[in-house]
Design a protein around this motif. Structure first.
Motif, mmCIF file in Angstrom:
data_model
loop_
_atom_site.group_PDB
_atom_site.id
_atom_site.type_symbol
_atom_site.label_atom_id
_atom_site.label_comp_id
_atom_site.label_asym_id
_atom_site.label_seq_id
_atom_site.Cartn_x
_atom_site.Cartn_y
_atom_site.Cartn_z
ATOM 1 N N SER A 59 0.825 -1.213 0.000
ATOM 2 C CA SER A 59 0.000 0.000 0.000
ATOM 3 C C SER A 59 0.857 1.259 0.000
ATOM 4 O O SER A 59 0.487 2.279 -0.590
ATOM 5 C CB SER A 59 -0.921 -0.007 1.222
ATOM 6 N N ALA A 60 1.991 1.204 0.688
ATOM 7 C CA ALA A 60 2.903 2.353 0.699
ATOM 8 C C ALA A 60 3.909 2.178 -0.449
ATOM 9 O O ALA A 60 4.877 1.425 -0.318
ATOM 10 C CB ALA A 60 3.618 2.466 2.033
ATOM 11 N N PHE A 61 3.651 2.841 -1.559
ATOM 12 C CA PHE A 61 4.519 2.693 -2.734
ATOM 13 C C PHE A 61 5.829 3.439 -2.497
ATOM 14 O O PHE A 61 5.835 4.639 -2.221
ATOM 15 C CB PHE A 61 3.802 3.251 -3.974
ATOM 16 N N ASN A 62 6.960 2.727 -2.633
ATOM 17 C CA ASN A 62 8.271 3.303 -2.323
ATOM 18 C C ASN A 62 9.070 3.737 -3.554
ATOM 19 O O ASN A 62 10.267 3.997 -3.454
ATOM 20 C CB ASN A 62 9.095 2.280 -1.518
ATOM 21 N N GLY A 63 8.425 3.769 -4.688
ATOM 22 C CA GLY A 63 9.129 4.200 -5.890
ATOM 23 C C GLY A 63 9.605 3.022 -6.723
ATOM 24 O O GLY A 63 9.743 1.897 -6.230
ATOM 25 N N LEU A 64 9.876 3.296 -7.990
ATOM 26 C CA LEU A 64 10.286 2.243 -8.918
ATOM 27 C C LEU A 64 11.263 2.828 -9.931
ATOM 28 O O LEU A 64 11.020 3.906 -10.500
ATOM 29 C CB LEU A 64 9.059 1.670 -9.637
ATOM 30 N N HIS A 65 12.367 2.124 -10.113
ATOM 31 C CA HIS A 65 13.403 2.580 -11.049
ATOM 32 C C HIS A 65 13.787 1.386 -11.931
ATOM 33 O O HIS A 65 14.432 0.446 -11.470
ATOM 34 C CB HIS A 65 14.618 3.099 -10.281
ATOM 35 N N PRO A 90 8.738 8.093 -8.898
ATOM 36 C CA PRO A 90 9.097 8.435 -7.514
ATOM 37 C C PRO A 90 8.056 7.921 -6.513
ATOM 38 O O PRO A 90 6.903 7.642 -6.873
ATOM 39 C CB PRO A 90 9.133 9.972 -7.528
ATOM 40 N N PRO A 91 8.442 7.799 -5.236
ATOM 41 C CA PRO A 91 7.489 7.378 -4.193
ATOM 42 C C PRO A 91 6.332 8.362 -4.083
ATOM 43 O O PRO A 91 6.536 9.581 -4.047
ATOM 44 C CB PRO A 91 8.343 7.387 -2.913
ATOM 45 N N GLN A 92 5.104 7.833 -3.995
ATOM 46 C CA GLN A 92 3.906 8.661 -3.875
ATOM 47 C C GLN A 92 2.700 7.746 -3.739
ATOM 48 O O GLN A 92 2.765 6.563 -4.100
ATOM 49 C CB GLN A 92 3.737 9.573 -5.086
ATOM 50 N N PRO A 93 1.580 8.238 -3.237
ATOM 51 C CA PRO A 93 0.367 7.411 -3.110
ATOM 52 C C PRO A 93 -0.184 7.046 -4.485
ATOM 53 O O PRO A 93 -0.368 7.906 -5.344
ATOM 54 C CB PRO A 93 -0.606 8.330 -2.359
ATOM 55 N N LEU A 94 -0.428 5.750 -4.709
ATOM 56 C CA LEU A 94 -1.015 5.288 -5.968
ATOM 57 C C LEU A 94 -2.368 4.614 -5.748
ATOM 58 O O LEU A 94 -2.901 3.980 -6.662
ATOM 59 C CB LEU A 94 -0.058 4.318 -6.676
ATOM 60 N N GLY A 95 -2.900 4.728 -4.538
ATOM 61 C CA GLY A 95 -4.228 4.180 -4.261
ATOM 62 C C GLY A 95 -4.250 2.693 -3.984
ATOM 63 O O GLY A 95 -5.308 2.058 -4.089
ATOM 64 N N PHE A 96 -3.100 2.096 -3.634
ATOM 65 C CA PHE A 96 -3.073 0.663 -3.332
ATOM 66 C C PHE A 96 -3.680 0.425 -1.947
ATOM 67 O O PHE A 96 -3.442 1.187 -1.003
ATOM 68 C CB PHE A 96 -1.651 0.116 -3.364
ATOM 69 N N SER A 97 -4.423 -0.672 -1.813
ATOM 70 C CA SER A 97 -5.025 -1.012 -0.521
ATOM 71 C C SER A 97 -4.060 -1.869 0.291
ATOM 72 O O SER A 97 -3.092 -2.418 -0.236
ATOM 73 C CB SER A 97 -6.349 -1.773 -0.740
ATOM 74 N N GLU A 98 -4.356 -1.995 1.562
ATOM 75 C CA GLU A 98 -3.509 -2.800 2.436
ATOM 76 C C GLU A 98 -3.793 -4.294 2.282
ATOM 77 O O GLU A 98 -2.987 -5.132 2.670
ATOM 78 C CB GLU A 98 -3.718 -2.368 3.894
ATOM 79 N N GLU A 99 -4.972 -4.632 1.729
ATOM 80 C CA GLU A 99 -5.367 -6.039 1.644
ATOM 81 C C GLU A 99 -4.713 -6.747 0.459
ATOM 82 O O GLU A 99 -4.402 -7.933 0.538
ATOM 83 C CB GLU A 99 -6.891 -6.151 1.534
ATOM 84 N N PHE A 100 -4.539 -6.065 -0.643
ATOM 85 C CA PHE A 100 -4.003 -6.692 -1.847
ATOM 86 C C PHE A 100 -2.780 -5.928 -2.334
ATOM 87 O O PHE A 100 -2.699 -4.705 -2.206
ATOM 88 C CB PHE A 100 -5.061 -6.718 -2.958
ATOM 89 N N ILE A 132 1.529 1.270 -16.409
ATOM 90 C CA ILE A 132 0.109 1.132 -16.092
ATOM 91 C C ILE A 132 -0.052 0.490 -14.713
ATOM 92 O O ILE A 132 0.687 -0.432 -14.355
ATOM 93 C CB ILE A 132 -0.609 0.254 -17.141
ATOM 94 N N VAL A 133 -1.033 0.963 -13.947
ATOM 95 C CA VAL A 133 -1.411 0.348 -12.677
ATOM 96 C C VAL A 133 -2.683 -0.472 -12.906
ATOM 97 O O VAL A 133 -3.618 -0.010 -13.578
ATOM 98 C CB VAL A 133 -1.646 1.407 -11.589
#
Length: 490
Positions: A59-65, A90-100, A132-133
């Motif tokens: 859920s907490a997106f830490n960025g991707l390179h 960069p790290p930022q909220p992408l709307g991911f839930s904690e369950e999946f 794409i998310v």
């Protein structure tokens, strides 16, 4: 992946090569089908016209390179130098839930038939990058997505602009949009910043190279024009004493030095382009390229001094004399260009060498700075002087109360304007239009007019010498008449 999933991926990937499927289903629908299949993979999938990788995130997106060389997808690619595409989210909220766990698809396609817009835009290296998310449409990112396209050399393209694939079209076809996109172009890469996740590419306008037949014609025109100009300038320099009615005339000193610079320029161009042997001798090609560059900026500099002298003659006719004029003008006309080229070759002797089948400046950055940039400053200055001189000529004609033939006056004014335009090197400005428009007509005009610059300068010098000779004869005749009249009265 299961075998059926793999078959489905291959089947939908083949749709990229079939425009009929795009028409039947719509590119947006095919994208959706592709994404459904690709989100089922774990890790990286490589196919004939695409490479894709799916990354899972909490859920907490830490960025991707990520980066790819079109064979593999690499993580944390800071130190890698052989990449085709690099992506930084960069790290930022992408709307991911904690369950999946959230899934992010990174794919690069080099078959762009699926992304044909109404303008049939050309794409840099025919590469499309998708970020794409799963089950989400992400826009208005708090930290922009960065995608870097590595090209090796951008000189083959113009008007490079980053764009994203806009899927909001009602017909389902989609279109490229540059809204909210930032573009940063370097010699060997293009960096894009986007505020959304989608499919991305760099729109380009390929440099229109002339056909082999036209290229050959342009070369022969240049050779013939430079040969004629060289002959004319040689004649001027050999018989220059005939033109010097006043040995200390500043204007004639500038004319003759400009003629010398143009002669050197034409000879060095012919040597550099027409003698292939120099290309195989490193030091000789370096020297030829250096002297060619030196003679070119010398010519531009003496054109600038011509503009200064003509301005003084029209606006300050009784205050033209400059102390130590010969020394000062020689330093500016020959010394400054010499300092420039010596600095360039001292920094790196490989700055001059074989390129474009001739000996010239080898680095495009130096070409833009020390040729286009240098002439750009000269063009602005000489054009300003030309406007001031034309204004003064019109002002003098209006102040002249004598009657004159209107048709004759228009012809004289036109010939004067064209003569000044050529003398001050304004016609070299066609080079800017040639680069911008890529027009074949402009290329022919540039080659014809500027290769014959020495011939036009020869005509100007002869015309000016003839006018000064007539003026001297008229003054002498008037003086004799005045003396005879005084003697008769006595």
């Amino acid at each position: 992946m299961t075998e059926s999933q793999n078959n489905s991926v291959v089947r939908y990937t083949n749709m990229l090569e079939c425009l009929a499927d795009v028409k039947n289903y719509g590119s947006n629908r095919i994208n959706e089908l592709m994404e459904e299949i690709l989100f089922e993979i774990n890790g990286t999938l490589k196919m004939n016209n695409m490479i894709a990788s799916v990354t899972k995130s909490a859920s907490a997106f830490n960025g991707l390179h990520l980066g790819t060389d079109l064979e593999n997808v690499f993580f944390n690619v800071t130190e890698m130098t052989n990449l085709t595409v690099e992506m930084i989210l960069p790290p930022q909220p992408l709307g991911f839930s904690e369950e999946f766990l959230g899934k992010i698809l990174f794919d690069v396609m080099w078959n762009t038939s699926l992304f044909k817009d109404t303008n049939t835009s050309a794409l840099l290296e025919s590469v499309v990058v998708g970020v794409i998310v799963e089950n989400a449409s992400i826009s208005n990112l708090s930290n922009p997505l960065i995608i870097r396209f590595f090209t090796g050399n951008n000189s083959a393209f113009t008007n490079m602009t980053c764009a994203f694939w806009d899927e909001t079209e009602e017909n389902g076809a989609g279109d490229w949009s540059v809204a909210g996109c930032q573009t940063f172009v370097k010699n060997s890469s293009v960096t894009c910043k986007f505020s959304r996740l989608s499919y991305f590419a760099v729109l380009v306008s390929p440099v229109q190279e002339p056909s082999e037949q036209n290229a050959k014609a342009l070369r022969y025109i240049s050779y013939i024009g430079c040969g004629i100009s060289s002959f004319c300038m040689t004649v001027i320099l050999i018989i220059h004493q005939k033109f010097l009615l006043k040995p200390s005339d500043q204007a004639w000193f500038i004319h003759l030095n400009l003629a010398g610079a143009v002669l050197l320029l034409n000879l060095m161009y012919l040597c550099s382009a027409a003698i292939p042997a120099v290309l195989n001798i490193s030091w000789l090609c370096t020297t030829t390229g250096l002297v060619l560059h030196f003679s070119l900026i010398c010519s531009f500099t003496w054109m600038t001094l011509e503009a200064c002298q003509m301005y003084l003659l029209l606006w300050r006719p009784f205050d033209v004399y400059i102390r130590h004029f010969t020394l000062k003008s020689t330093f500016v006309g020959w010394g400054v260009p010499a300092l420039i080229v010596l600095t360039v070759v001292a920094a790196d002797k490989n700055n001059y060498g074989p390129i474009y089948n001739m000996c010239w400046i080898t680095k495009s950055a130096l070409q833009y700075c020390l040729v286009m940039g240098y002439y750009g400053v000269v063009f602005i200055f000489t054009t300003g002087m030309l406007v001031a001189m034309i204004f003064k000529i019109v002002q003098i004609k209006r102040a002249n109360k004598q009657t004159y033939n209107e048709n004759t006056s228009i012809c004289k004014f036109t010939s004067t304007f064209l003569g000044l335009t050529c003398l001050l090197g304004t016609t070299w400005g066609l080079g800017f239009f040639t680069i911008i428009t890529q027009s074949l007509t402009t290329q022919y005009l540039f080659c014809i007019i500027n290769s014959l610059y020495g011939f036009f300068l020869f005509l100007w010098i002869c015309a000016r010498w003839n006018n000064e000779k007539k003026t001297c004869q008229e003054n002498s005749s008037n003086s004799q008449i005045a003396n005879a009249s005084d003697n008769h009265q006595f």
